[in-house]
Every structure is written in C-alpha cells, then in structure tokens.
Motif scaffolding. Sequence first.
Motif, mmCIF file in Angstrom:
data_model
loop_
_atom_site.group_PDB
_atom_site.id
_atom_site.type_symbol
_atom_site.label_atom_id
_atom_site.label_comp_id
_atom_site.label_asym_id
_atom_site.label_seq_id
_atom_site.Cartn_x
_atom_site.Cartn_y
_atom_site.Cartn_z
ATOM 1 N N ARG A 217 53.207 149.785 116.620
ATOM 2 C CA ARG A 217 53.131 151.327 117.586
ATOM 3 C C ARG A 217 52.944 151.083 118.837
ATOM 4 O O ARG A 217 51.700 150.736 118.966
ATOM 5 C CB ARG A 217 52.764 152.282 116.360
ATOM 6 N N GLU A 310 55.955 153.478 110.413
ATOM 7 C CA GLU A 310 56.454 154.845 111.046
ATOM 8 C C GLU A 310 55.829 155.729 111.407
ATOM 9 O O GLU A 310 56.772 157.047 112.005
ATOM 10 C CB GLU A 310 55.575 154.817 109.500
ATOM 11 N N LYS A 311 55.953 155.740 112.293
ATOM 12 C CA LYS A 311 55.439 156.280 114.333
ATOM 13 C C LYS A 311 54.727 155.255 114.887
ATOM 14 O O LYS A 311 53.644 155.427 115.470
ATOM 15 C CB LYS A 311 53.760 156.958 113.402
ATOM 16 N N ASN A 317 60.130 161.938 115.932
ATOM 17 C CA ASN A 317 59.910 161.928 114.940
ATOM 18 C C ASN A 317 59.672 160.387 114.471
ATOM 19 O O ASN A 317 60.145 159.222 115.359
ATOM 20 C CB ASN A 317 60.848 162.110 113.600
ATOM 21 N N GLY A 318 58.359 159.872 113.355
ATOM 22 C CA GLY A 318 59.017 158.645 112.746
ATOM 23 C C GLY A 318 59.594 158.653 111.856
ATOM 24 O O GLY A 318 60.831 159.323 111.443
ATOM 25 N N HIS A 377 49.851 158.897 109.785
ATOM 26 C CA HIS A 377 50.875 159.325 111.047
ATOM 27 C C HIS A 377 51.941 160.475 111.381
ATOM 28 O O HIS A 377 52.178 161.109 111.552
ATOM 29 C CB HIS A 377 51.393 158.173 112.374
ATOM 30 N N ARG A 378 52.219 160.359 110.015
ATOM 31 C CA ARG A 378 53.328 160.336 109.723
ATOM 32 C C ARG A 378 53.467 161.928 109.021
ATOM 33 O O ARG A 378 53.864 162.591 109.071
ATOM 34 C CB ARG A 378 54.683 159.680 108.873
#
Length: 699
Positions: A217, A310-311, A317-318, A377-378
């Motif tokens: 990320r 995920e992010k 958006n993730g 994070h999501r």
Amino acid sequence: MTDNILSTIYGSNVFNDAVMRERLPKATYNALRKTIDEGLPLDPAVAEVVANAMKDWAIEKGATHFTHWFQPLTGITAEKHDSFISPTIDGKVITIFSGKELIKGEPDASSFPSGGLRATFEARGYTAWDCTSPAFVKDNILYIPTAFCSYTGEALDLKTPLLRSSEALSKQALRILRLFKNNTAKRVITTVGPEQEYFLIDKKLYDKRKDLILTGRTLFGAKSPKGQEMEDHYFGSIKEKVFSFMQELNRELWKLGISAKTEHNEVAPSQHELAPVYDTTNIATDHNQLTMEMMKKIALRHGLVCLLHEKPFAGVNGSGKHNNWSMSTDDGLNLLDPGKTPHENEQFLIFLCAVIKAIDEYADLLRVSCASPGNDHRLGANEAPPAIISIFLGEQLTDILEQIANGGATNSKQGGTLKIGVTTLPELPKDSTDRNRTSPFAFTGNKFEFRMVGSSSSIATANYILNTIVAEALSQISDRLEKADNFDKEVEAILQEIIKEHKKVIFNGNGYSNEWIEEAEKRGLPNIRSMVDAIPVLLKEKNVAVMEKHGVLSKVELESRYEILLEKYIKTINIEALTMLDMAKRQILPAAIKFATKIAESINSIKETGLNLETKPQEELLKEVSSLTAEFKKRITILEDAVNGAAKIEDDTFKLASYYRDEIFEKMNSLREIGDQLETIVDAEIWPLPTYADMLFNV
C-alpha cells in the motif's frame, strides 16, 4: 474464442472426474468417488493406482516434478518440488510416483507460523492429500492439494479446519433434513462464489514506490485532483491493456478448471473485479488462492502489477472479497432457496433462522475471521460494510419473519413486473426485494453475501467459522425437534423464539450511516473496529466451546492463532513504519530541502540583479516549504522514537500489538499528513514518487 475452443481448454490441466473416469480402473474410480462423495476412509491400495495414473497424465502434460500444495497460516500457499525421476543402475532414470508420495509429505513445520505449536527444534510436520480437491498441472509441476498438520496432530493450515467444519455442518444439516423426511441426501455441502477485487497499475511506476513493493500500500500520497467522484469508472469501458490482461487471465484460469465468469471495472480508478461461478467451499478456496497468484503473475506479462491490498490508495475505495455462501445437498437442493411461497416453506425457514441465530450469537467470531491490518483501513470507511455485523433480508423475508413472530405467516410479498415506460422494451420480472450493498451479510435470493472479507485474505477462515457457527445453531434446533411430541408445533415455536430473540441483528437500512452505529449500540450489537480488538474473541469461552464441540479447532489451536494474528499485526505495522521512515528520510526530506534551496537560490538570483523586483511570492513559498520541512523532520523523529519504544514491551504480545496500533500507527498517520502536504507544493520534477494521478490514471 469459439465454444469448441472453450470446451477444449476448460479444465485441460486438471486431474478431474472425467480424467479419472478415463484413466482409472472402474473399481479404483468407484472407491475414490466414495471417499470424495461420502467421506469414507481412503484405501492405500487405491492411492497407489491413482498415483501412477496421475503421474502418467501429468508427464503427458509436460510435468517433470510434483508438489504437495498447502495453505499454511501465512495466508498464502506453499510448495516444495520433487522430480519424478529415480536413477537406475545403468546410469539412466525411470519415473516413479508412489501412493505413499501422493498421500503424505513432510515439510519443515517449524519454519511456518505456528503460534507456539512447533518450536525451532520441533521441525516435523505432515502434508496429507486432500482428494476432494483435484490435482492440477501448472508450470510443468503436478500440484497436489493437501492439508498441513504438526507431528502432534494440530492443524497448521487453513484447509484442515475448513474440511473439519464442512463435515460438522453436513452432519448437523442432515439431522434437520431427516426430520423433514428427506432421506435421499447423503451429504450437505456449503458452496461459495468469491468475487475478487483488485487494482492494476503500471509496473514502471510501481517500481518507483518502495511502499508498494514492501507493504502493498502507499504510505504517502496526496489525493489526486480526480478520484472516483465522477462515478465514471464503475462498469465503464475496459481499457485495451487491461482487457488483454483479463483475456489471458481467463484462459489460464479456465485451464485450471476455475470458472472465471464475470469481469468489470470497479468503483475506484484502476480497480477491477473478477467473479467465478460458485463451487464447493473447499475447492472455491483453493481456486481463489490460485486466482490471486495468477493475477499477480499474468499482470507482470502485460507490464502491470496487480495490487491485492485492501487499501492501496487513501481516499478511494479499497478492495474486498464478497463471499457468496450457501448450503446444498449432494443431490442439488439449495437449502437457502425460499421457493415461490417462502412463508409455507418450513424447511427453508428453519435453515434461514439457523443462520440468523448463528450470526447474532457469534458475530464477534465472524468479525475476527476478516481481521487483518489491511482490512482495518477498509471496514466502516463508507465504502465497505461497517465493522458491525448485521443481516440484510429484504422486504419479503423480513415481512414473513414478522408474521411468524406475531402468530403465523399467511402470505409472501411478490415482486411483480417492472414497466420501464418504453413500448419497445420488455416488461421485466421484478425481484421480491431490493439489494443492500452496505450490509456485511446480505441475503441475495438463495445465498448470503458476506462482504467483509479482505481482498488479500484467504476465504478459508471466514468459511470455516461460518460453517461451524451455523452447524451449532442447527445442532441446537435438531436437539429440540428430535425430542418433540408435535413436530409442526415445535417448528413453529422454534421459529418464533429465534426471530424474537435474534431479530436485533436484522437491519435493512444504510449500514454506512452514523445513525446505524448509534442504533446498533442500542441493540447491543458489537462494533469491533480494529484487528487488535477482534483477536481476543478467539479465546472467549463460548467461542472456544463451539469450535471444540464440532471438532474444528481445539483450544490449543485457537491459542496458536491468537498469537499468530497478533504477531502478524505487529510485524505488518513495524514493516510499514520502517518503510515510511526510510522513504521520509531518504526521498521526501531531501526533495523538500532541494526544492527549498532552489527557491532560495531563485530569490537570491533575483536580488542580485539589483532591480527592484517583487520576490514576495517566492519568499512566502519558501517560508511554507521550510516550515513544513521542519515539521516533517520533527515528526520523523517522533515516529522513530515510537518504533524504538516498542522494544521496551516484553512478554505481552497483546500489549505490544495495542502499542503499535495506538502509538506507532497514529504517528505514521501524523507523518503522512505533512508528507502529503509537501507533495502538493514541491516541484513535480523534484518530487521523487509517482503520484496518485500518475498511478491511477496511467494504465
């Protein structure tokens, strides 16, 4: 690609049922099918015949080696290759693959996460052939799906508890079916269709981002002038380079028997999704691991990098993984299919209410199944389901349950038809209920869509926990029904009790709203916001009890996973913090200083002309960049001190994980804030990192 080509390549690299039927003696084939279909023990003599046929088939496909392919608690897959060759006395070789080699392997168990189950000097572990998931050939290697356990028998992988949970659910579901006079089903299987979200970015830009390379990320990155606010990427026209990647990905997945079905652009720029046709949960889990691996490998061939974090990008958006879960009998009956008149379908209502009961009673356990540093994070970030577990049922089923709670259901709302208002367009059959993409656990016609799983995670954990808690609900219902004097009245009583006691978990509204957070708290629903908060629920007495009761995980195995998850969080945040400090000190800080020097030199050059020229804009910019640079350097030191402070916390893994979340992670965000401000004012030719605009709009 013609239908003939599609049918030719699909499953061409899989030792599937058609291949086994063709290559195995009839008696061997029938014996193996009984093991696969009915869960009977495997005869070693059968394994010997299968191994030889499997070897010959694989060699014809170009294979030179075989591997036991397993899923340790790293979350990814593992493999060790052995060739088929065996030297002969005359200096040549023959090819050999025995039943023993097929059934069992011995990887080093101490080199994988074990949470204390294995010490460094206790190295022995075993892999055991999972004949319910077909072998396949990839890259000239025969891959044999296996379970992985320690010398003392504890599960060291994700597949073993998944297989255990599948047997547990089948056992309890069959008890229900027998009570409803269904005596034909021999097994109940859970099925899953995991929708996989991912990002694609240019490889050349990826190579310039140390954060993406080391952590998956972006640790720095100012918001792009354009993000997803125009809503023009979702379902938009697929770019040629991406489409070329998707075509090759489809072909390679089809060869492996993975039914890649749907592909489209997702909401965020450079984000996409692939959805397969559902399969048995075990095979779907194996296939999803292969899908993630193939995505990464094939992207590189097209000059792209596939990001499964995920992010990966803040402010857009993730990525998640929608786990579409259902239960079916081996003869094809979907137990979550409501039929045309669900209010009259008592069997369906029993299974539906068992799921409702399970989700409400074990919401915390289901939440930890999706816990990861990336998912922190999501979840709840107005793009994904909230961290609060709730169930969306829609108008029809909610209305039926309310009728039952009030004394008995007499009707089912029907969808009717939808008239669009254009004579040339057909009337469309309208579903009986709308969809709700904000719900973490939504009923979508004949299955539940569990939307909380992170894009990089294995779906195994979510599914073995889901299987287990539903098995427990079915067990409790069966216990009552088997003792009932009046079966129909007891069914009615059970349905009413479950609905009244657990309706608090049903929510059909906007899961993104602040009002829902307040309402959920009033209902007493848990809101577990972070991975660190989620992990301890593994050791709660009721959760240990349900996992042990159904033989899915022992207390010792749960304790090992508690330690592994805490260590994963600590190590992940530590790697991110160290990467961030490296980038801050060696890339961003020098760039800011260089830019300030350039401005200062410009001001001095103008003044040296002796002309009365205005330099106020340059001076204000120099003051701004110098002030931010000083603050940036200050926050670097603060983060360094926090990282060094972690060494003072000893012998308390949970306390250390909490420290990383509350101290280090927060100081990382503080450092990023200044770094991102610097990006917006430093000369683009000096700034050392590709920007969000570069990465998200340059594929």
